[in-house]
Design a protein around this motif. Structure first.
Motif, PDB file in Angstrom:
ATOM      1  N   SER A  26     -14.021   0.492  -3.134  1.00  0.00           N
ATOM      2  CA  SER A  26     -14.658   1.712  -2.634  1.00  0.00           C
ATOM      3  C   SER A  26     -13.797   2.958  -2.711  1.00  0.00           C
ATOM      4  O   SER A  26     -14.265   4.039  -2.380  1.00  0.00           O
ATOM      5  CB  SER A  26     -15.085   1.506  -1.171  1.00  0.00           C
ATOM      6  OG  SER A  26     -13.967   1.184  -0.359  1.00  0.00           O
ATOM      7  N   LEU A  58     -21.374   3.206  -2.904  1.00  0.00           N
ATOM      8  CA  LEU A  58     -21.003   4.225  -1.922  1.00  0.00           C
ATOM      9  C   LEU A  58     -20.069   5.259  -2.537  1.00  0.00           C
ATOM     10  O   LEU A  58     -20.191   6.464  -2.270  1.00  0.00           O
ATOM     11  CB  LEU A  58     -20.341   3.566  -0.711  1.00  0.00           C
ATOM     12  CG  LEU A  58     -21.234   2.656   0.139  1.00  0.00           C
ATOM     13  CD1 LEU A  58     -20.438   2.063   1.295  1.00  0.00           C
ATOM     14  CD2 LEU A  58     -22.446   3.404   0.661  1.00  0.00           C
ATOM     15  N   GLU A  70     -22.139   7.559  -4.870  1.00  0.00           N
ATOM     16  CA  GLU A  70     -23.001   8.473  -4.130  1.00  0.00           C
ATOM     17  C   GLU A  70     -22.187   9.540  -3.411  1.00  0.00           C
ATOM     18  O   GLU A  70     -22.601  10.704  -3.335  1.00  0.00           O
ATOM     19  CB  GLU A  70     -23.860   7.688  -3.140  1.00  0.00           C
ATOM     20  CG  GLU A  70     -24.921   6.836  -3.825  1.00  0.00           C
ATOM     21  CD  GLU A  70     -25.885   6.190  -2.851  1.00  0.00           C
ATOM     22  OE1 GLU A  70     -26.893   5.635  -3.316  1.00  0.00           O
ATOM     23  OE2 GLU A  70     -25.636   6.246  -1.623  1.00  0.00           O
ATOM     24  N   ASN A  71     -21.031   9.158  -2.881  1.00  0.00           N
ATOM     25  CA  ASN A  71     -20.151  10.148  -2.265  1.00  0.00           C
ATOM     26  C   ASN A  71     -19.755  11.219  -3.263  1.00  0.00           C
ATOM     27  O   ASN A  71     -19.684  12.407  -2.930  1.00  0.00           O
ATOM     28  CB  ASN A  71     -18.896   9.466  -1.714  1.00  0.00           C
ATOM     29  CG  ASN A  71     -19.006   9.153  -0.234  1.00  0.00           C
ATOM     30  OD1 ASN A  71     -19.376  10.013   0.555  1.00  0.00           O
ATOM     31  ND2 ASN A  71     -18.699   7.933   0.140  1.00  0.00           N
ATOM     32  N   MET A  82     -24.042  12.667  -1.789  1.00  0.00           N
ATOM     33  CA  MET A  82     -25.146  12.005  -1.099  1.00  0.00           C
ATOM     34  C   MET A  82     -24.588  10.884  -0.226  1.00  0.00           C
ATOM     35  O   MET A  82     -23.996   9.933  -0.722  1.00  0.00           O
ATOM     36  CB  MET A  82     -26.131  11.426  -2.121  1.00  0.00           C
ATOM     37  CG  MET A  82     -27.538  11.224  -1.550  1.00  0.00           C
ATOM     38  SD  MET A  82     -27.725   9.765  -0.519  1.00  0.00           S
ATOM     39  CE  MET A  82     -27.953   8.513  -1.768  1.00  0.00           C
ATOM     40  N   THR A  83     -24.749  11.033   1.089  1.00  0.00           N
ATOM     41  CA  THR A  83     -24.194  10.045   2.019  1.00  0.00           C
ATOM     42  C   THR A  83     -25.246   9.497   2.984  1.00  0.00           C
ATOM     43  O   THR A  83     -24.902   8.929   4.013  1.00  0.00           O
ATOM     44  CB  THR A  83     -23.045  10.672   2.828  1.00  0.00           C
ATOM     45  OG1 THR A  83     -23.545  11.808   3.553  1.00  0.00           O
ATOM     46  CG2 THR A  83     -21.899  11.103   1.924  1.00  0.00           C
ATOM     47  N   THR A  84     -26.519   9.652   2.648  1.00  0.00           N
ATOM     48  CA  THR A  84     -27.597   9.181   3.516  1.00  0.00           C
ATOM     49  C   THR A  84     -27.476   7.685   3.780  1.00  0.00           C
ATOM     50  O   THR A  84     -27.382   6.887   2.847  1.00  0.00           O
ATOM     51  CB  THR A  84     -28.967   9.475   2.871  1.00  0.00           C
ATOM     52  OG1 THR A  84     -29.063  10.875   2.601  1.00  0.00           O
ATOM     53  CG2 THR A  84     -30.099   9.052   3.795  1.00  0.00           C
ATOM     54  N   ARG A  85     -27.448   7.316   5.058  1.00  0.00           N
ATOM     55  CA  ARG A  85     -27.374   5.931   5.529  1.00  0.00           C
ATOM     56  C   ARG A  85     -26.042   5.250   5.228  1.00  0.00           C
ATOM     57  O   ARG A  85     -25.910   4.037   5.423  1.00  0.00           O
ATOM     58  CB  ARG A  85     -28.518   5.088   4.942  1.00  0.00           C
ATOM     59  CG  ARG A  85     -29.906   5.601   5.297  1.00  0.00           C
ATOM     60  CD  ARG A  85     -30.162   5.516   6.790  1.00  0.00           C
ATOM     61  NE  ARG A  85     -31.540   5.891   7.135  1.00  0.00           N
ATOM     62  CZ  ARG A  85     -32.037   5.858   8.363  1.00  0.00           C
ATOM     63  NH1 ARG A  85     -31.267   5.489   9.365  1.00  0.00           N
ATOM     64  NH2 ARG A  85     -33.288   6.215   8.590  1.00  0.00           N
ATOM     65  N   HIS A  86     -25.061   6.010   4.797  1.00  0.00           N
ATOM     66  CA  HIS A  86     -23.762   5.404   4.525  1.00  0.00           C
ATOM     67  C   HIS A  86     -23.116   4.868   5.802  1.00  0.00           C
ATOM     68  O   HIS A  86     -22.439   3.836   5.773  1.00  0.00           O
ATOM     69  CB  HIS A  86     -22.827   6.419   3.856  1.00  0.00           C
ATOM     70  CG  HIS A  86     -23.085   6.579   2.398  1.00  0.00           C
ATOM     71  ND1 HIS A  86     -22.124   7.041   1.518  1.00  0.00           N
ATOM     72  CD2 HIS A  86     -24.189   6.332   1.647  1.00  0.00           C
ATOM     73  CE1 HIS A  86     -22.632   7.080   0.299  1.00  0.00           C
ATOM     74  NE2 HIS A  86     -23.879   6.663   0.354  1.00  0.00           N
ATOM     75  N   GLU A  87     -23.303   5.579   6.912  1.00  0.00           N
ATOM     76  CA  GLU A  87     -22.682   5.132   8.162  1.00  0.00           C
ATOM     77  C   GLU A  87     -23.159   3.740   8.550  1.00  0.00           C
ATOM     78  O   GLU A  87     -22.373   2.908   9.015  1.00  0.00           O
ATOM     79  CB  GLU A  87     -22.983   6.130   9.283  1.00  0.00           C
ATOM     80  CG  GLU A  87     -22.224   7.449   9.157  1.00  0.00           C
ATOM     81  CD  GLU A  87     -22.437   8.338  10.369  1.00  0.00           C
ATOM     82  OE1 GLU A  87     -23.066   7.863  11.347  1.00  0.00           O
ATOM     83  OE2 GLU A  87     -21.983   9.491  10.348  1.00  0.00           O
TER      84      GLU A  87
END
Length: 202
Positions: A94, A164, A167-168, A172-177
């Motif tokens: 990652s 991840l 997308e980072n 775009m970080t939607t729903r990454h948490e």
């Protein structure tokens, strides 16, 4: 008989600078930005000098790939030798340094030599990762669910980490948490809390 064409020495400062510039262009602008004239202009040298060190553009790309692959192999070996190989695999999968691998993967769609080289390195990495993960789970006495083999766990870890990371890079970080929280739960279940370790270089 034609004499073999001379090429520059591998450890020359000029050659290393050309590799650095090529890698920077790939990371900042993508592999399509790399060309003999562009690299020469960035290095403030004549295009002929680039071709003195690298016979073709493919040779230049291969040299960048092999240099980074050797560095990553040494780093991976250090990380995977620690007490938490699954966490090490997650960091390796990652961290932003994989952006260069993403560029080479895209380039491999158009250049057979790059595709073959990348596949060979990937297979080598995967076998080493699987060996380390299997050993670490066995030493910890960890039993995976029957439907999840160490190989499946390895590939899922690699895949999610790269998604991840990509997308980072796009912002775009939607729903990454949620995904990261799930990963941390799995890591703690199998290996406990984070131990101090080397951070992979980007």
């Amino acid at each position: 008989m034609t004499a073999p064409r001379r090429t520059g020495t591998e450890n020359s400062k000029t050659r290393l600078r050309l590799l650095d510039i090529t890698e920077r262009l790939m990371l900042e602008e993508g592999y399509a930005a790399v060309g003999v004239r562009r690299v020469a202009r960035e290095a403030e040298v004549a295009p002929a000098l680039v071709l003195y060190y690298f016979r073709t553009l493919d040779d230049l790309f291969l040299a960048v790939l092999r240099r980074r692959a050797d560095e990553e192999w040494e780093r991976q070996a250090r990380l995977l030798s620690g007490p938490q190989p699954l966490r090490a695999l997650w960091r390796l999968s990652s961290h932003p340094g994989n952006a260069l691998t993403t560029e080479f993967t895209a380039l491999a769609n158009h250049r057979k030599t790059i595709r073959a080289e990348l596949a060979a390195h990937a297979a080598r990495y995967r076998e080493a990762q699987l060996e380390a993960l299997t050993r670490g789970l066995a030493e910890a006495g960890t039993d995976l669910p029957p439907e999840v083999s160490p190989a499946v766990l390895l590939m899922l870890t690699n895949a999610l980490g790269r998604i991840l990371m990509m997308e980072n890079a796009m912002g775009m970080t939607t729903r990454h948490e949620e995904a990261l929280a799930f990963v941390e739960q799995i890591l703690q279940r199998y290996e406990g809390a984070t131990a101090s370790a080397e951070t992979p270089r980007g």
